[in-house]
Write a protein that holds these residues in place. Sequence first.
Motif, mmCIF file in Angstrom:
data_model
loop_
_atom_site.group_PDB
_atom_site.id
_atom_site.type_symbol
_atom_site.label_atom_id
_atom_site.label_comp_id
_atom_site.label_asym_id
_atom_site.label_seq_id
_atom_site.Cartn_x
_atom_site.Cartn_y
_atom_site.Cartn_z
ATOM 1 N N ALA A 105 0.776 -1.034 0.148
ATOM 2 C CA ALA A 105 0.029 0.025 -0.182
ATOM 3 C C ALA A 105 1.052 1.205 0.045
ATOM 4 N N ALA A 106 2.032 1.180 0.661
ATOM 5 C CA ALA A 106 2.894 2.433 0.885
ATOM 6 C C ALA A 106 3.762 2.538 -0.561
ATOM 7 N N ARG A 107 3.726 1.465 -1.290
ATOM 8 C CA ARG A 107 4.399 1.537 -2.497
ATOM 9 C C ARG A 107 3.426 2.195 -3.400
ATOM 10 N N ARG A 108 2.075 1.782 -3.436
ATOM 11 C CA ARG A 108 1.172 2.403 -4.109
ATOM 12 C C ARG A 108 1.112 4.050 -4.007
ATOM 13 N N ALA A 109 1.239 4.360 -2.868
ATOM 14 C CA ALA A 109 1.206 5.813 -2.478
ATOM 15 C C ALA A 109 2.157 6.394 -2.993
ATOM 16 N N VAL A 110 3.388 6.037 -2.980
ATOM 17 C CA VAL A 110 4.861 6.536 -3.549
ATOM 18 C C VAL A 110 4.672 6.532 -5.191
ATOM 19 N N ALA A 111 4.091 5.598 -5.741
ATOM 20 C CA ALA A 111 3.999 5.308 -7.334
ATOM 21 C C ALA A 111 3.011 6.447 -7.694
ATOM 22 N N MET A 112 1.989 6.795 -6.916
ATOM 23 C CA MET A 112 0.990 7.822 -7.231
ATOM 24 C C MET A 112 1.623 9.302 -7.051
ATOM 25 N N ALA A 113 2.409 9.465 -6.098
ATOM 26 C CA ALA A 113 2.949 10.651 -5.725
ATOM 27 C C ALA A 113 4.344 10.546 -5.242
ATOM 28 N N PRO A 114 5.252 10.666 -6.201
ATOM 29 C CA PRO A 114 6.763 10.160 -5.685
ATOM 30 C C PRO A 114 7.186 11.544 -4.955
ATOM 31 N N ASP A 115 6.715 12.650 -5.028
ATOM 32 C CA ASP A 115 7.248 13.697 -4.205
ATOM 33 C C ASP A 115 6.490 13.781 -2.681
ATOM 34 N N LEU A 116 5.464 12.902 -2.354
ATOM 35 C CA LEU A 116 5.002 12.865 -1.296
ATOM 36 C C LEU A 116 5.826 12.334 0.011
ATOM 37 N N ARG A 129 11.659 -1.767 9.345
ATOM 38 C CA ARG A 129 11.181 -2.899 10.059
ATOM 39 C C ARG A 129 11.092 -4.307 9.665
ATOM 40 N N SER A 130 10.982 -4.448 8.403
ATOM 41 C CA SER A 130 11.037 -5.778 7.509
ATOM 42 C C SER A 130 12.453 -6.185 7.294
ATOM 43 N N GLY A 131 13.314 -5.405 7.520
ATOM 44 C CA GLY A 131 14.753 -5.719 7.056
ATOM 45 C C GLY A 131 15.147 -5.524 5.763
ATOM 46 N N GLN A 132 14.302 -4.537 4.925
ATOM 47 C CA GLN A 132 14.707 -4.288 3.448
ATOM 48 C C GLN A 132 15.558 -2.950 3.705
ATOM 49 N N ARG A 133 16.650 -2.819 4.235
ATOM 50 C CA ARG A 133 17.245 -1.593 4.309
ATOM 51 C C ARG A 133 17.591 -0.929 3.191
ATOM 52 N N GLU A 134 18.270 -1.770 2.208
ATOM 53 C CA GLU A 134 18.981 -1.239 0.928
ATOM 54 C C GLU A 134 17.571 -0.417 0.064
ATOM 55 N N GLU A 135 16.273 -0.970 0.090
ATOM 56 C CA GLU A 135 15.234 -0.169 -0.487
ATOM 57 C C GLU A 135 14.954 1.150 0.289
ATOM 58 N N ALA A 136 15.100 0.826 1.677
ATOM 59 C CA ALA A 136 14.538 1.934 2.262
ATOM 60 C C ALA A 136 15.744 3.134 2.441
ATOM 61 N N ARG A 137 16.789 3.077 2.005
ATOM 62 C CA ARG A 137 17.921 3.714 1.771
ATOM 63 C C ARG A 137 17.520 4.594 0.492
ATOM 64 N N SER A 162 25.625 2.259 8.480
ATOM 65 C CA SER A 162 26.434 1.305 7.624
ATOM 66 C C SER A 162 25.306 0.478 6.839
ATOM 67 N N THR A 163 24.098 0.830 6.762
ATOM 68 C CA THR A 163 23.254 -0.075 6.075
ATOM 69 C C THR A 163 22.323 0.882 5.329
ATOM 70 N N ILE A 164 22.419 2.405 5.769
ATOM 71 C CA ILE A 164 21.502 3.342 4.935
ATOM 72 C C ILE A 164 22.396 4.563 4.684
ATOM 73 N N ARG A 165 22.628 4.585 3.245
ATOM 74 C CA ARG A 165 23.408 6.042 3.123
ATOM 75 C C ARG A 165 22.770 6.603 1.954
#
Length: 167
Positions: A105-116, A129-137, A162-165
């Motif tokens: 659902a959050a990905r859909r929001a970003v796709a609809m409004a990338p600057d939101l 929180r789900s361990g997907q730090r690279e995409e979070a970065r 070390s994981t988010i830059r």
Amino acid sequence: LRRLRAAEDAYLDGCGKSLQNAAPEEVIGRFERAIALAPWNGNLRARVFAQYWEMAGRYLALGIPEAVAELDRLGLAAWDREPMAHVEYALALERVGRPQPAIAAARRAVAMAPDLVAARRVLAGQLIRSGQREEARVHLGAILAIEPDDEAARREISTNPSTIRVR
């Protein structure tokens, strides 16, 4: 024209039931009937969405997260053109322990409004929180590209250097 009038009557009946604090099933039934009678009517669908959104707010205040998630889902089924509604749905899904649908659902929001920024912030948090730090970065970097002085994004980056830059 008769179907449109019947749809409007069902919608107004649902609004009246909502104001009378009728059982949610009664209110939802009226709104779903309205949409079924005039599925092409975008204005009606948007108004039904707004009613579900308002009802979800009431259940959020009462501390009933399952109802909030269901009402958000129904609202988006009626009219899914509001990016912040997808953000709210993502938060509701996370509250009821459904992290993967929340991320979707959050990905859909970003796709609809990338600057939101709110959408990217919620998505980044859920990804962390789900361990997907690279995409979070990527999303934290996008937040800083939009709002260079965003302290929350900077704080998250400095918490996990070390994981988010940010590039």
